[in-house]
Write an enzyme that holds these catalytic residues in place. Structure first.
Site, short mmCIF file in Angstrom:
data_model
loop_
_atom_site.label_atom_id
_atom_site.label_comp_id
_atom_site.label_asym_id
_atom_site.label_seq_id
_atom_site.Cartn_x
_atom_site.Cartn_y
_atom_site.Cartn_z
CG ASN A 10 -94.24 -23.37 28.65
OD1 ASN A 10 -94.87 -24.04 28.18
ND2 ASN A 10 -92.94 -22.82 28.13
CD1 TRP A 11 -98.79 -26.47 32.24
CD2 TRP A 11 -100.04 -28.45 31.50
NE1 TRP A 11 -99.95 -26.58 32.94
CE2 TRP A 11 -100.67 -27.44 32.34
CE3 TRP A 11 -100.65 -29.19 30.94
CZ2 TRP A 11 -102.31 -28.15 32.88
CZ3 TRP A 11 -102.18 -29.74 31.03
CH2 TRP A 11 -102.57 -28.98 32.35
CE LYS A 12 -90.42 -25.06 30.13
NZ LYS A 12 -89.17 -24.90 30.32
CG HIS A 95 -90.18 -20.60 25.63
ND1 HIS A 95 -89.04 -21.23 25.99
CD2 HIS A 95 -90.50 -20.32 26.75
CE1 HIS A 95 -89.06 -21.74 27.24
NE2 HIS A 95 -89.97 -21.08 27.76
CD GLU A 97 -87.68 -24.77 26.88
OE1 GLU A 97 -88.89 -25.12 26.43
OE2 GLU A 97 -87.21 -24.57 28.24
CD GLU A 164 -89.69 -17.28 30.56
OE1 GLU A 164 -90.20 -17.87 31.37
OE2 GLU A 164 -89.52 -17.94 29.38
N GLY A 170 -85.48 -23.81 33.85
CA GLY A 170 -85.24 -25.12 34.05
C GLY A 170 -84.01 -25.49 34.92
CB SER A 210 -85.45 -21.33 38.35
OG SER A 210 -84.79 -22.22 37.29
N GLY A 231 -92.41 -22.49 34.28
CA GLY A 231 -92.54 -24.02 33.60
C GLY A 231 -92.71 -25.24 34.61
N GLY A 232 -91.60 -25.55 35.07
CA GLY A 232 -91.71 -26.94 35.96
C GLY A 232 -92.77 -26.87 37.09
#
Ligand code: PEP
Length: 250
Positions: A10-12, A95, A97, A164, A170, A210, A231-232
């Site tokens: 997930n590149w966001k 998600h 977010e 999650e 993150g 993470s 993610g990251g």
């Protein structure tokens, strides 16, 4: 029951177009043909077409990060499931977010899930507790699953659940592998109660929060964890490839 694990990147809201194109070609080089895990790349919406082109003919699949529940209409800025279906085969729904930064309601998550399925997209339904909900995580997961699947009679084979914990996303504070395993097993039990044992046993459940190269092996070897939503670390082709290979090898 053997389940093919799924790793999502997930590149966001990251990458300029040139960076996205470079990352896509590095991922293609690193991961095309990987056996033992499905790999889904979820770039920002404007780069979905680039991703579809770059990954065409490979084993890597394209996913969107969000979707609107209506098929078309006066919804400025929104993108519908039928539109996404021409450039992607997956979509992340619910998600944290979207839920907590953008105020997405449980009804909207449910509508997005249903719209995605209707358009032939495979949804990754994200669920998980916030820091202040840790003491009642079972209730939170039960509510998110009940509401997420409202109106859905049978658990479709192409739905993936991403567990999650919001506090782990993150932050570098990943859940312990034992806790992640316990929550994923709990989700599977809830799916069995809501649907049936066979479809719960077949459902892929990812851990997300993470995940990095240094901890993926500990998640990948858990019996109820079937991959990861990343993610990251998905913005670094070498790191993401290492994560995917670790999942495939587990
Ligand atoms: C996510 O965005 O779903 C996520 C798990 O992010 P990160 O890996 O950066 O914690």
């Amino acid at each position: 029951m053997a389940r093919l694990p799924v790793v999502g990147g997930n590149w966001k809201m990251h990458t300029a177009r040139g960076e996205a194109v470079a990352l896509l070609s590095a991922l293609r080089r690193e991961l095309d043909g990987l056996a033992g895990a499905q790999v889904v790349i979820c770039p920002p919406a404007p780069w979905l077409g680039d991703a579809a082109d770059a990954l065409a003919g490979t084993t890597l699949e394209v996913g969107a990060q969000d979707v609107h529940w209506e098929p078309k209409g006066a919804f400025t800025g929104a993108v519908s499931a039928p539109m996404l279906a021409s450039v992607a085969s997956w979509v992340i729904v619910g998600h944290s977010e979207r839920r907590y930064l953008f105020g997405e309601t449980a009804e909207e998550t449910n509508a997005k899930l249903r719209a995605s399925l209707a358009a032939g997209l495979s949804p990754i339904l994200a669920v998980g507790e916030r820091q202040e909900e840790i003491g009642r995580v079972a209730d939170v997961l039960a509510a998110q699953l009940t509401e997420g699947f409202r109106g859905i009679e049978r658990l479709p084979a192409d739905v993936v659940i991403a567990y999650e914990p919001v506090w782990a996303i993150g932050t570098g504070l990943a859940a312990t592998p034992d806790d992640a395993q316990a929550r994923c097993a709990l989700i599977r039990t809830m799916l069995a109660e809501r649907f049936n044992t066979a479809s719960a046993d077949a459902c892929r459940i990812q851990y997300g929060g993470s995940v990095i190269t240094g901890n993926i092996e500990d998640y990948a070897k858990q019996p109820d964890i079937d991959g990861a939503l990343v993610g990251g670390a998905s913005l670094d082709a070498a790191a993401f490839a290492t994560i995917c290979r670790a999942v495939a090898a587990a």
